[in-house]
Structure formats: C-alpha cells, structure tokens
Scaffold this motif. Structure first.
Motif, mmCIF file in Angstrom:
data_model
loop_
_atom_site.group_PDB
_atom_site.id
_atom_site.type_symbol
_atom_site.label_atom_id
_atom_site.label_comp_id
_atom_site.label_asym_id
_atom_site.label_seq_id
_atom_site.Cartn_x
_atom_site.Cartn_y
_atom_site.Cartn_z
ATOM 1 N N ILE A 593 40.309 41.107 38.231
ATOM 2 C CA ILE A 593 38.853 42.053 39.712
ATOM 3 C C ILE A 593 40.162 42.708 39.726
ATOM 4 O O ILE A 593 39.160 44.281 40.858
ATOM 5 C CB ILE A 593 38.691 40.831 40.665
ATOM 6 C CG1 ILE A 593 38.093 39.461 39.813
ATOM 7 C CG2 ILE A 593 38.427 41.169 41.891
ATOM 8 C CD1 ILE A 593 37.955 38.593 41.272
ATOM 9 N N ALA A 596 40.019 45.639 37.539
ATOM 10 C CA ALA A 596 38.630 46.810 38.342
ATOM 11 C C ALA A 596 38.117 47.603 39.713
ATOM 12 O O ALA A 596 37.798 48.484 39.255
ATOM 13 C CB ALA A 596 37.336 45.475 38.856
ATOM 14 N N VAL A 722 43.150 41.054 46.695
ATOM 15 C CA VAL A 722 41.783 39.523 45.983
ATOM 16 C C VAL A 722 42.324 38.521 46.318
ATOM 17 O O VAL A 722 41.090 37.749 46.631
ATOM 18 C CB VAL A 722 43.062 40.184 44.390
ATOM 19 C CG1 VAL A 722 41.796 39.488 43.530
ATOM 20 C CG2 VAL A 722 42.764 41.794 43.992
ATOM 21 N N ILE A 754 36.736 40.900 48.572
ATOM 22 C CA ILE A 754 35.525 41.509 47.575
ATOM 23 C C ILE A 754 35.027 42.640 48.374
ATOM 24 O O ILE A 754 34.648 44.118 48.169
ATOM 25 C CB ILE A 754 34.687 41.755 46.578
ATOM 26 C CG1 ILE A 754 35.681 40.204 45.941
ATOM 27 C CG2 ILE A 754 34.160 41.908 45.869
ATOM 28 C CD1 ILE A 754 35.196 39.357 44.439
ATOM 29 N N THR A 789 34.001 50.726 40.171
ATOM 30 C CA THR A 789 34.270 48.947 40.905
ATOM 31 C C THR A 789 33.038 47.857 40.999
ATOM 32 O O THR A 789 33.781 47.008 40.212
ATOM 33 C CB THR A 789 34.920 49.286 42.315
ATOM 34 O OG1 THR A 789 35.947 50.518 41.864
ATOM 35 C CG2 THR A 789 36.054 47.996 42.449
ATOM 36 N N VAL A 793 33.593 44.760 38.565
ATOM 37 C CA VAL A 793 33.918 43.377 39.452
ATOM 38 C C VAL A 793 32.432 42.081 38.951
ATOM 39 O O VAL A 793 32.977 41.479 39.001
ATOM 40 C CB VAL A 793 34.154 43.512 40.767
ATOM 41 C CG1 VAL A 793 34.507 42.261 41.836
ATOM 42 C CG2 VAL A 793 35.732 44.330 41.695
ATOM 43 N N ASN A 797 33.899 38.792 38.523
ATOM 44 C CA ASN A 797 33.975 37.577 39.077
ATOM 45 C C ASN A 797 32.426 37.137 39.165
ATOM 46 O O ASN A 797 32.540 35.521 38.660
ATOM 47 C CB ASN A 797 33.267 38.885 40.351
ATOM 48 C CG ASN A 797 33.556 37.074 41.571
ATOM 49 O OD1 ASN A 797 34.850 36.395 41.383
ATOM 50 N ND2 ASN A 797 32.466 37.032 42.164
#
Length: 959
Positions: A593, A596, A722, A754, A789, A793, A797
C-alpha cells in the motif's frame, strides 16, 4: 443582638478575615516573584514597555530600583496605558468635558488608582518621612489592583513572545502570517453564502458546512498540514503541527524511560501484584468511618449471617472491608502537611490511627515502594535533571516564577504483628508530593481542587484569547485549595495516572501553550476560515486538547453509558479478532500500500522495498534494531507512554477483570498476532523509505548528516501514512470521539489512513489546477497519480490482502468475478460505516449473491454473521431431527459469553473446529498445506482461496 448572634458574626468575620489574609499573601508572593530576572526578562522580550511598567510598580512598593529604561515611574505607566489603548487591550483614555482632565478606565484593573500609587510618595505613619509605598500598608483593594496589573502584563507577554517551531525560536506573529499566506496560496477562497436568510440558513449554509464537517471529521493532522502547505513537506504547517509535535513526543519518550519505567520496575520488586492489592483488609477498628462515608465506601456492613453474608462471600456485595491498595493510597497522602490535613480532615482520622494501621497491615517492601513514589520528583534523568527541576523549569517559563515546592514531611512507621504488638522494626518514611485528588462520589459539597484545576485550564492564556484554551493539566505545580471537608480520592489508579500526567505535562506544556497562542489568534482563525473552511478550522482546538491530555474527554453524564458501550465493543473486538491469524496475515500487504502511493518514484521505491524486505527476512534483529534506533515513530508504536505503562504498571491497577486466570491471560494476549505483524511490516516500510530518501538526497549533493535526518523523517512519514495510529493525536476527530459516532468505530484506523492518502492526492489535484505555474503535464500527472494510487491500493488492499486473510476466490465464482468484487469492495473500504458492507454490496452486484463479509473490512460484523450461520445450521439440524434445540441455544450463549467476557473465541473455535473435523474424519485434506490452511483459517464450506491452499494446489490440483 444576642450573644449567639454575636458569636456567629464573630465566626463569620474570622472566616472572611482568614480568607482575605490568605489571598493577600498569595498576591504578595506573586508580585514579589515578579521582581525576579526570569519574570522581568520575559516581559522585556515581549515588549520593554511591559517590563518598565511592572518595574515602576516594584519601585513604588520598595521592591526594585525602577524602570530599566531610565524612565520615571509615571512615564512608564502612561506609556503602558497608551500601548493598551492603541491595541484595544482593555484600557481607555477618557477626557472630562468640563475640566479637560485625562483619566483612564480599565477592564481588568483600575488604571487611575495604579497611576496614583506610582505618582504619590507614601508618608510613613508617625514619622512624616517620605518613603515609597510598601505592600503591608496597601489596602486590600489596592493590593488586588497591583496584583491584577502585574498578572495582566505577564499574560500579554505570554501572548506576544516567541514560540518554538522546527526546534528553533520563532516570532509567533510571523508564523501566523506565514500560515495565512500558505493557506491563501494553496487553498481556494471559500465561496460566500447567499445574503437571503432563508436560503442561507436552510440550504446553502447547512450543505456547505455539513460537507466541511464530514470531510473534517476524517482528516488527521498530517492531512490538515498538507492542505495548508499545498503538499510542501517543509511548509510552516508541517513544522508547527507535525514536526515540533514529534520532537515533544520524543521528549516524553525519554522522560518515560527515565522516570516511569524506573517506578514500574521498583513496583515489580515490591512484591505487590493485582491479587495482593485487592486483598481484603479489615480496617473497621483501625480506621473507623463516619456513617455517611461508611455507607458510600463499603455499602453493606460485614456480616457472616443471612443473605448479606452469603452475598458478601460470593463477592456480589461488599463485605464491609477495605483493600491493601486503599491503605497504600492513604500512606501516599501522608507525605506532606497539605495532603495529610486534607485526608485526615475529610475522613475524620488521626495520624496515629493511620500509622498504626499501616504498621499492622503493610510490609516493609510495600512501605518502601511508597517511599519510591515520593522520591520520584527527586530522581535524576539521563540529562542530569531531577523531575522536579524539569517541572519547575516549565512552570517558570510559563509564569516567570518558579512554583512553590511542596515540602516533604518525614515520619516513621513502627511495624506490628497480627495481634498489634510491636515487632521492633521501624521503617523511615521520606514523605513527599502526591496529587491530592478529591473524590466526587461521596457527595462532597465542594470538590474545590477539581474546580480550581478546571479554572486554571480556562485561564491558561490571556483573558482575551477566548473561552477555550487547551492546557496540560498540572496539579503538581500549582497551589491547591485548602478545604478539608472534601474526601480525598483513594483510588489506586491515581498512581499511574499521575505519573503519566507529570511526564505529559513536562513534555508538552510549552508546546501546547505555543500552539494555543497560534490557533486561538483571530488572525489565524480568520485566515483558515476563509480558505480551509469554518468547520475544518474548528478541528485544531480538539486536536490540541488531545495532545495536551493524551485522551479525548467524555462528559460526566455520559461516562456510565460510555463505559457499558465500550465494554461491549471491546468484548466484541477481542472475541472476533483475538489471536486472529487471518487478519494478521492480511496485514502483510501493508508495504505494498505504501508502494502504491509512490507515483513517479514507484520504480525506485520498488527496488528499495525489495531490498528492505530481504534485509528484514535475512537478519531481522539487526534490521529492527537499526529502525528502532533511528525512528521515533516506530519506537512510539512499540514503547509509547501508555503502552509502556500498561505493561510495566498494569498490576498497579485494582481492576480485577476475570477471576479465571486463563480467560484473563487470553485477553491480555489477544492481539499478540497483530502486534507481531505490525513489527514485521513497519521494519521494511521504514527501511525502504529511509534508503530511497538517502539515495535521492545524496544525488542532490546533501551531506550525509543532512540526508540522514531527512531520511529518518521520510521513514517516519511512511509508517504514519499507511499504518493505523497508536497515538490519539495522530487520529482524526471521528476516531478520537468516544461519545458519538466514533464510539461505533473500531479498527477503522487502517481504512482512515487510506482515506487520508486519497484525500491528500485529491488536494494535490486541486492545487495543480488552481496554480498559474502548473503546466498541462503537471495537471495530467496529478490526476494520473491519484488514479494509479487508487488502482494499486485496490489491488494490494482489496485483492492481495483479502487473499492473504482467507477471503480469496470462492468455488462458485470465476477469477474475473472475484477480481471485480474485491476491486469494488476496496473502493468502499476507506468510507466509515458503509465500508464494512463493501464485500456484501460488491458480491450482490457482480455475482447476484451475498458473499461472506471480510474479516479485515468488517471484523465484528463478519463475526456476528458467522455466529448466525452456525445458529442456522444447528436449527436446521434440529428441524431435521439430527440434533436438539439445546445445541442452537449453546451456540448463542457461547457467543454472548465470549462478548461479555472478552474472550478470543473466534480463532480458537475455527482452529479447534477444524482439528475436531480431522479427528472425526469429516475433513479430507489433500496434504499438509490443506491441514495448515484449516488450522489457520478454519472450516470453509465456500472453499475461499488463501495462500496455503494455493501452495497445496501446486502439488495437488483441485478436481
């Protein structure tokens, strides 16, 4: 007037005179201390006019030589009045229309009376000798007036003086101006609302402010600084609200190691533990209580007969006895005259009674630990200063005078045997300071100390700063009310709470005062409201309050409800996530993440993340030691103040918890898997960001030392970007809230990170499109970075993390359907509340059927669904005659007991259930990785994919 009336009036007059004398003594002490070099130096730094005026008063009272500038006393006073009038600070010049005489009117003190005091020499009584006025000859009204003027000068100096930013002294007004300029440069001007009252109140204003409020609730302080600075990591908002805060937190960390840790270690050696602290002691003869306090303290008289006796034996009702912890608290309040008088007066005891009870019921080691607590202020830290010297320095910087040090009162305790006979041993008690907290529960009429502390917080800044002034509570460095009808709080939890508060006060008091002087300034609030928005601007005050007090406050009237709700919420969290292997494994995707969000630096970041991961796996200890030595953020995650004290001083709390040691042990270790994984992922993330920044800045010609400092900051930023925050000041307002919507959110911290990651990049897009210097390429790049992104992500994720946590492709769906479902689910993930339902919604949209909720996205809801699913199966078996209704009821009772007891049953149930299936032949694993999958992830009729199953598929493909 009768003799009784005369006696009553005499008693009242004596009380008034006593209070007046105490007030005059305090005012005199304050004015005398204002003659000190530190006090006058602070005034001169703010404005020489303030210093000269106060020195003129000193001269008039025969306390000093007069203004340093050489002006006469009246000249210095008149110059001060001119300044106050020009700046609108509470003094107004008035000209008499008839005589033309000039006089002054003041809001906080009487300017004319003070000017007369300085102008007119005082003729000593009986001698006719001209002499300056002396304090003892002032009227109470004049003394109050002098005190108010000197205090007001100090407040003005506090407001005008320098603040510390980026580790250096800076002018407060200049920093406010820089913040306003940054906001004007990087944020759009907020649109003006319609003038029509109906439209303004009912539509546009509410919609606009509602949107700002919803957005603001989810923003952490890093994002607020990012918005103001336009993404400039070296901007003024980052320096003040992020970097300077980190420096103060590092100081707190050092103080914790120096003082709190040592106290915890001595507590461990004292032989005290939770069980011994809660051991019942019969103090009814040694320390008898008045009837009204006995009803509050013990509720029921001790009895071995009848229902009351049975209830006492079962622990349902108190049995009239006290605890060892309470007796230790009594001894901690015997260390100085003030505490002793408060406690003895409130409970109606004598000192001899207390010392005899201590000698009879406490051991030498326990009494020595009382000494250790009292010695705490005199222990020297790693910088050579005692805790008292640290506290006094902070207080003097704020008030200009050092605080009064409470004098220790040594005494002795003679140890007695069980029958109360002397043993010949005597323990020397050193005495010392301890916080005299009053207990509101017995129905006290005053609670004066608590009210005094609340007033102190409100009066922290200058009177014109506003009604809200965040402050670090500091009961150890101020005078406390001398009323002895209140009952001192003997809750043993005061001990660790006090240690935490003292360390917090020393580390953050200066910072809180500095930042409060910025965010409460009208120039700041006006500039931020115009650019950041009214609702977002309001976020700074509660954030600073959280910084000051390490917690978000819960109103008194909501504490019981909050306690019940928090208990249920905590129990559900432990039951659903305790020992959770799937959730912990899913968190291993966090480094991706971070990767990313690297945008154009992704190739370089990928290289360093791979190298950092290899370094962590091949020599974890060396990699971890390097990270901990250089990262204050990582150290705080592992060793932050409350975390450290929870482990080292946990036994000091008198909360019994569960009587069953197995359940208590399970609760204490419930999140060990998540903590282990947190250490595994923070290490490569920090190392990758550090090494990448080192390479970039070496290429730019930075020195090794400068590159190292910037790389450390980048590593800390990467971890904060993060991973969920462990520090309440890093949390957004919604998560800090413990009384409203925030109380319903648990484990939302990761999703919020996030959200803030996306939000900062959206702000960058807006900044690029508003900037006149940005090219078309810059604008396209900002949009592309955000889109990339979100996509990256979503993969890391939404797909990889879900597969790691055992929510991979199910047997009845295609690979494409699974990817689409997880991608949509990942888009829901950052949103509070609705993010938990992302899996269900995505499953319905893509496959037409509801899918299992993610253990990562919705741990508690997925747990409840799992319980309902088991209940349904047992009910179906009962309907088919394959079992009894008792099994369904057993499932329900088991889940309820797990939540109320806070026992981590979900993972245990999954692992033991699969093991039982293996033993009975219900499970048919294809090989060892299938067995490992079942033990880690549990039985799964939907056959969802996970890493262990995927490995087994390589050896034994599915048919």
């Amino acid at each position: 007037m009768t003799a009784l009336d005369q006696a009553l009036w005499a008693h009242v007059a004596a009380g008034v005179a006593r209070e007046l004398r105490e007030t005059l003594e305090k005012q005199q002490t304050y004015v005398e201390r204002s003659t000190g070099e530190a006090f006058r130096g602070a005034l001169g730094t703010a404005d020489p006019v303030l210093r000269d005026a106060v020195e003129a008063v000193h001269q008039a009272l025969n306390m000093g030589k007069g203004p340093s500038s050489g002006k006469s006393g009246p000249e210095a006073i008149l110059e001060l009045y001119g300044k106050l009038e020009r700046e609108g600070l509470g003094v107004t010049a008035v000209t008499d229309p008839d005589t033309g005489e000039l006089s002054y009117v003041g809001e906080d003190f009487d300017p004319d009376a003070l000017l007369e005091l300085v102008r007119q020499p005082y003729v000593t009584r009986g001698t006719g000798k001209v002499d300056p006025q002396r304090w003892s000859d002032l009227t109470p009204w004049d003394a109050e007036n002098v005190y108010r003027m000197v205090r007001e000068a100090r407040h003005l100096a506090n407001e005008a003086n320098e603040i510390e930013v980026d580790g250096k002294k800076a002018d407060r007004a200049m920093k406010i101006e820089q913040l306003a300029e940054a906001a004007a440069r990087n944020l759009p001007e907020q649109g003006k609302l319609p003038q029509d009252p109906l439209l303004s109140d009912l539509l546009f204003r509410r919609l606009k402010l509602g949107a700002q409020s919803a957005d603001g609730l989810l923003l952490d302080i890093m994002s607020l600084a990012h918005l103001i600075d336009g993404g400039d990591r070296d901007g003024v908002a980052h320096q003040l609200f992020v970097d300077q805060y980190r420096r103060q937190r590092e100081k707190r960390e050092q103080l914790t190691r120096d003082f709190a840790t040592a106290l915890g270690e001595k507590f461990a050696k004292s032989g005290l533990d939770r069980e011994r602290l809660n051991e019942k002691l019969d103090l009814r003869e040694d320390l008898p209580l008045p009837p009204e306090l006995a009803r509050w303290w013990t509720e029921k008289p001790a009895s071995d007969k009848g229902l009351a006796g049975l209830a006492a034996k079962l622990g349902i009702l108190p049995d009239g006895r006290s605890t060892r912890a309470r007796l230790i608290m009594i001894m901690l309040n015997m260390g100085n005259d003030g505490n002793k008088e408060r406690m003895l007066g409130g409970f109606g005891w004598t000192a001899d009674q207390v010392l005899r009870a201590a000698g009879k019921h406490l051991s030498r080691a326990e009494l020595e630990w009382v000494n250790d607590v009292h010695r705490l202020l005199e222990n020297r830290g790693s910088n050579g200063k005692t805790l008292w010297e640290e506290m006094a320095a902070v207080h003097e910087r704020e008030r200009g005078v050092p605080p009064e040090k409470i004098k220790a009162k040594p005494y002795q305790v003679e140890l007695l045997d069980e029958r109360g006979n002397p043993t010949g041993e005597v323990v020397d008690m050193v005495g010392g300071y301890f916080p005299a907290k009053y207990d509101p529960r017995p129905g006290s009429e005053k609670n004066t100390a608590e009210r005094a502390e609340a007033k102190y917080v409100a009066d922290f800044l200058s009177p014109g700063a506003g009604s809200f002034a965040p402050s670090v509570s500091a009961p150890h460095s101020k005078a406390r009310a001398k009323h002895y009808t209140d009952v001192v709080n003997l809750d043993f939890g005061v001990v660790p709470a006090h240690v935490i508060q003292v360390v917090q006060d020393i580390a953050f008091r200066d910072y809180v005062r500095d930042v409060a002087g910025v965010i409460l300034d009208r120039r700041f609030t006006n500039a931020m409201s115009a650019r950041l928005g009214e609702e977002r601007t309001k976020l700074f005050k509660p954030w600073l309050a959280a910084v000051a007090n390490v917690r978000d406050q819960v109103p008194e009237h909501l504490r019981t409800v909050n306690w019940i709700w928090s208990g249920l919420r905590s129990g559900a969290a432990v039951a659903s996530l305790g020992w959770s292997i799937p959730r912990a494994i899913g968190d291993l995707a966090d480094p991706l993440i971070w990767l990313a969000a690297r945008g154009g630096d992704m190739p370089l970041a990928s290289k360093h993340l791979a190298l950092a991961t290899k370094r962590t796996m091949t020599d974890y200890k060396a990699a971890r030691d390097f990270v901990r030595a250089n990262s204050s953020e990582v150290r705080d995650r592992v060793d932050n103040q409350t975390h450290r004290l929870r482990h080292m001083m946990d036994g000091m709390g008198t909360r019994k918890g569960m009587r069953n040691p197995l359940i208590q042990g399970a609760r204490d270790s419930a999140f060990v898997t998540m903590e282990v994984v947190d250490r595994l992922v923070t290490t490569p993330i920090w190392l990758a960001a550090y090494e990448m920044t080192m390479e970039q800045h070496r290429a730019k010609g930075f020195s090794e030392a400068d590159a190292h400092e910037l790389a450390k900051r980048a590593g800390d930023d990467a971890v904060r970007e993060v991973l969920p925050p462990h520090d309440i000041a890093d949390s957004p307002a919604l998560i800090r809230d413990r009384r409203g919507l925030g109380s319903m959110l648990l484990f939302y911290g990761h999703a919020n990170k996030i959200w803030n990651l996306y939000r900062r990049q959206v702000a960058d897009i807006g900044h690029a499109f508003r900037s006149e210097e940005a090219t078309v390429g810059d604008k396209v790049s900002a949009v592309a970075r955000f889109a990339g992104t979100v996509a990256a992500v979503s993969i890391a994720n939404g797909a990889l993390s879900e597969w790691l946590s055992g929510r991979g492709q199910e047997a009845e769906e295609t690979t494409g359907e699974w990817w689409a479902r997880k991608t949509i689910s990942a888009l829901f993930y950052p949103f509070p509340f609705i993010g938990a339902l992302g899996d269900a919604v995505a499953g319905k949209l893509i496959t037409g059927s509801m899918k299992k909720l993610s253990i990562k996205n919705a741990p508690q809801i997925s747990y409840f669904f799992q319980v309902l699913e088991r209940l349904g199966k047992e009910y179906e078996k009962w309907q088919n005659g394959e079992g009894g209704a008792g099994l369904a009821l057993q499932e329900l009772l088991e889940a309820a007991a797990a939540i109320f007891a806070g026992a981590p049953t979900r993972q245990a149930r999954d692992t033991l259930g699969y093991a039982k299936g293996l033993a009975t032949g219900e499970e048919h694993p294809r090989g060892p990785f299938d067995v490992a999958s079942g033990l880690a992830y549990g039985q799964d009729e939907r056959d969802a994919g996970n890493p262990l199953k995927s490995i087994q598929n390589l050896f034994t493909p599915k048919k």
